[in-house]
Scaffold this motif. Sequence first.
Motif, PDB file in Angstrom:
ATOM      1  N   GLY A 154      11.811   3.781   0.700  1.00  0.00           N
ATOM      2  CA  GLY A 154      12.480   5.038   0.385  1.00  0.00           C
ATOM      3  C   GLY A 154      12.464   6.019   1.541  1.00  0.00           C
ATOM      4  N   ASP A 155      11.390   6.001   2.333  1.00  0.00           N
ATOM      5  CA  ASP A 155      11.311   6.923   3.468  1.00  0.00           C
ATOM      6  C   ASP A 155      12.398   6.641   4.493  1.00  0.00           C
ATOM      7  N   VAL A 156      12.697   5.371   4.723  1.00  0.00           N
ATOM      8  CA  VAL A 156      13.754   5.024   5.669  1.00  0.00           C
ATOM      9  C   VAL A 156      15.091   5.571   5.181  1.00  0.00           C
ATOM     10  N   SER A 157      15.323   5.506   3.874  1.00  0.00           N
ATOM     11  CA  SER A 157      16.595   6.003   3.322  1.00  0.00           C
ATOM     12  C   SER A 157      16.734   7.512   3.449  1.00  0.00           C
ATOM     13  N   GLN A 158      15.611   8.215   3.648  1.00  0.00           N
ATOM     14  CA  GLN A 158      15.664   9.655   3.871  1.00  0.00           C
ATOM     15  C   GLN A 158      16.000   9.986   5.320  1.00  0.00           C
ATOM     16  N   ILE A 159      15.758   9.021   6.219  1.00  0.00           N
ATOM     17  CA  ILE A 159      15.961   9.241   7.646  1.00  0.00           C
ATOM     18  C   ILE A 159      17.374   8.871   8.075  1.00  0.00           C
ATOM     19  N   MET A 160      17.915   7.795   7.486  1.00  0.00           N
ATOM     20  CA  MET A 160      19.218   7.269   7.891  1.00  0.00           C
ATOM     21  C   MET A 160      19.882   6.587   6.700  1.00  0.00           C
TER      22      MET A 160
ATOM     23  N   CYS B 115       8.682   8.414  -0.314  1.00  0.00           N
ATOM     24  CA  CYS B 115       9.803   9.095  -0.953  1.00  0.00           C
ATOM     25  C   CYS B 115      10.601   8.163  -1.860  1.00  0.00           C
ATOM     26  N   ASP B 116      11.415   8.776  -2.700  1.00  0.00           N
ATOM     27  CA  ASP B 116      12.373   8.031  -3.501  1.00  0.00           C
ATOM     28  C   ASP B 116      13.475   7.495  -2.586  1.00  0.00           C
ATOM     29  N   MET B 117      14.213   6.511  -3.087  1.00  0.00           N
ATOM     30  CA  MET B 117      15.259   5.880  -2.290  1.00  0.00           C
ATOM     31  C   MET B 117      16.606   6.544  -2.536  1.00  0.00           C
ATOM     32  N   LEU B 118      17.216   7.008  -1.462  1.00  0.00           N
ATOM     33  CA  LEU B 118      18.579   7.535  -1.513  1.00  0.00           C
ATOM     34  C   LEU B 118      19.554   6.425  -1.174  1.00  0.00           C
TER      35      LEU B 118
ATOM     36  N   LEU C 131       0.837  -1.207   0.000  1.00  0.00           N
ATOM     37  CA  LEU C 131       0.000   0.000   0.000  1.00  0.00           C
ATOM     38  C   LEU C 131       0.870   1.255   0.000  1.00  0.00           C
ATOM     39  N   LEU C 132       2.188   1.070   0.052  1.00  0.00           N
ATOM     40  CA  LEU C 132       3.170   2.165   0.057  1.00  0.00           C
ATOM     41  C   LEU C 132       2.992   3.082   1.259  1.00  0.00           C
ATOM     42  N   SER C 133       2.545   2.514   2.374  1.00  0.00           N
ATOM     43  CA  SER C 133       2.201   3.365   3.508  1.00  0.00           C
ATOM     44  C   SER C 133       2.784   2.914   4.842  1.00  0.00           C
ATOM     45  N   GLY C 134       3.148   1.634   4.997  1.00  0.00           N
ATOM     46  CA  GLY C 134       3.519   1.123   6.309  1.00  0.00           C
ATOM     47  C   GLY C 134       4.670   1.870   6.964  1.00  0.00           C
ATOM     48  N   LYS C 135       5.791   1.991   6.273  1.00  0.00           N
ATOM     49  CA  LYS C 135       6.960   2.640   6.867  1.00  0.00           C
ATOM     50  C   LYS C 135       6.766   4.144   6.976  1.00  0.00           C
ATOM     51  N   VAL C 136       5.917   4.712   6.111  1.00  0.00           N
ATOM     52  CA  VAL C 136       5.595   6.134   6.234  1.00  0.00           C
ATOM     53  C   VAL C 136       4.883   6.374   7.563  1.00  0.00           C
TER      54      VAL C 136
ATOM     55  N   ASP D 255      25.310  12.416   5.333  1.00  0.00           N
ATOM     56  CA  ASP D 255      25.147  13.795   5.809  1.00  0.00           C
ATOM     57  C   ASP D 255      25.500  14.825   4.750  1.00  0.00           C
ATOM     58  N   SER D 256      26.346  14.455   3.794  1.00  0.00           N
ATOM     59  CA  SER D 256      26.785  15.411   2.771  1.00  0.00           C
ATOM     60  C   SER D 256      25.800  15.524   1.607  1.00  0.00           C
ATOM     61  N   GLN D 257      24.775  14.676   1.567  1.00  0.00           N
ATOM     62  CA  GLN D 257      23.825  14.715   0.452  1.00  0.00           C
ATOM     63  C   GLN D 257      22.934  15.953   0.536  1.00  0.00           C
ATOM     64  N   ASP D 258      22.685  16.518  -0.622  1.00  0.00           N
ATOM     65  CA  ASP D 258      21.789  17.670  -0.721  1.00  0.00           C
ATOM     66  C   ASP D 258      20.366  17.143  -0.916  1.00  0.00           C
ATOM     67  N   ARG D 259      19.609  17.090   0.149  1.00  0.00           N
ATOM     68  CA  ARG D 259      18.264  16.553   0.082  1.00  0.00           C
ATOM     69  C   ARG D 259      17.314  17.423   0.904  1.00  0.00           C
ATOM     70  N   GLU D 260      16.049  17.291   0.615  1.00  0.00           N
ATOM     71  CA  GLU D 260      15.045  18.063   1.327  1.00  0.00           C
ATOM     72  C   GLU D 260      14.875  17.526   2.748  1.00  0.00           C
ATOM     73  N   PRO D 261      14.534  18.398   3.696  1.00  0.00           N
ATOM     74  CA  PRO D 261      14.245  17.908   5.053  1.00  0.00           C
ATOM     75  C   PRO D 261      13.105  16.898   5.002  1.00  0.00           C
ATOM     76  N   TYR D 262      13.252  15.811   5.728  1.00  0.00           N
ATOM     77  CA  TYR D 262      12.250  14.752   5.649  1.00  0.00           C
ATOM     78  C   TYR D 262      11.072  15.009   6.577  1.00  0.00           C
TER      79      TYR D 262
END
Length: 455
Positions: A373-379, A293-296, A144-149, A442-449
């Motif tokens: 993807g959301d987890v990859s935005q956090i850590m 989110c997309d996966m970093l 459902l693309l929602s659990g980890k969100v 930490d050096s990646q230029d990404r939007e605040p999650y």
Amino acid sequence: MSKKEMLDQMKDLEAMCTNVCTDLWNHPETGGNEKRSADLMRELLTKEGFTITNNEHLPHAFCAEYGSGSPVIAVLGEYDALPGLSQKCQITKEPMTAGAPGHGCGHNLLGAGAVTGAIAIRRFLEKEKIPGTIRFYGCPEEELLSGKVKMAYYHMFDGCDMALSWHPMSSNMVCDEGYLASASVKYKFKGRTSHAAFAPERGRSALDAVELTSVGANYLREHVMDKARIHYTTDSGGFAPNIVPDKASAWYFTRAPHISDVKEILRRLGLVAQGAAMMTETEVDIKIEYGCCDMLGEKSFEDLTWENMNEIEPPVYTEEELAFAKSLQDTVDPAIKAHDQKVYEAKEKVLSEGIVSRDAWEKAPLTASSDTGDVSQIMPMNFFTTACWPVGVGPHTWQSCASAGSTIGQKGAFYAAKVFAGTAYDLFTKPELRAKIREEFDSQDREPYEPMYEE
């Protein structure tokens, strides 16, 4: 204990991994309904000495923790199935139960491989008395693309330093990046009923508004970025043709490379729906349900994962397994098979038996979406795939479901468990690796999650 010794001792866990693969496959549950699957994982991890923490908002999500102090390494596990994909473990299409769910995305393997890897890591930490914490996350509702969100919204990932993740596929490969950002939105139109022949002028058709929204959305496709995806389904509310319907809805998924792109497309789709409501003199309620989110990725993290994939011997298949895979592969369009054999470096192969080259993911980008993807935005998070079905077979098909119930899929899951364990071994024993990965993150230029979810 050396890494080789730890991996050799995992032989004792192979039967357990196989049993979990089989149990989940035999009892598929769709997103939001994974009670039995989650409870199976909880029971197994409790017996292995993990402490279980549940969440009152998400009954089928949990965190199982062992150890203390830093680093805190997360292992992500999933177990939800797909609706309507029930399938027997055989070479012809036949459901076990008509209309029932099935593991066409191989989440029975994903969950089993992840939990086996987490248990192996726990045993290593206990035996060597190494400081650090291992967490297994039971993650529902991925389809459902929602659990980890939702889990992120409720702060379940707080305190983690980095995460390990994988997915069943048709090759043994690492991915530096992937998955399109996505969001789910529903447009509910309200009009006025009337007799469609006797007094059509008195009605205001909610169905007309839905259809006009579809027309506008189809024209919008020409004016969004190439990598964007817009797809939808509709519901007329079950009215007879001679009734002007006062209720109808459309459910849209939008996907794009970044969540900011998705939000912009949603804005424009909202204008289309509002215009449709204006044209039909109806009202529209717009509800954005969630977005992922997309996966970093961090190159150094994937390099480490790829090194471990090469250190660990990939599965070896029997003649019976190869024959089974060949029969499944023969049901696939030859052009698709040839394409996949090329990109996955498996020319004339039935199963991908080796490790594909380090940058093969660039030729086979992940254009689906996942709440991972959301987890990859956090850590920092790694991501790899293992061969669990024949080359040419895609996920969400009866063929992948059949293979996910076979020993081919089970071998892929256990191989993934060993990659988890080997990678975690390096993370726990080599702080300089953790520092390098963290510095890259930490050096990646990404939007605040911020989780794209509201209660």
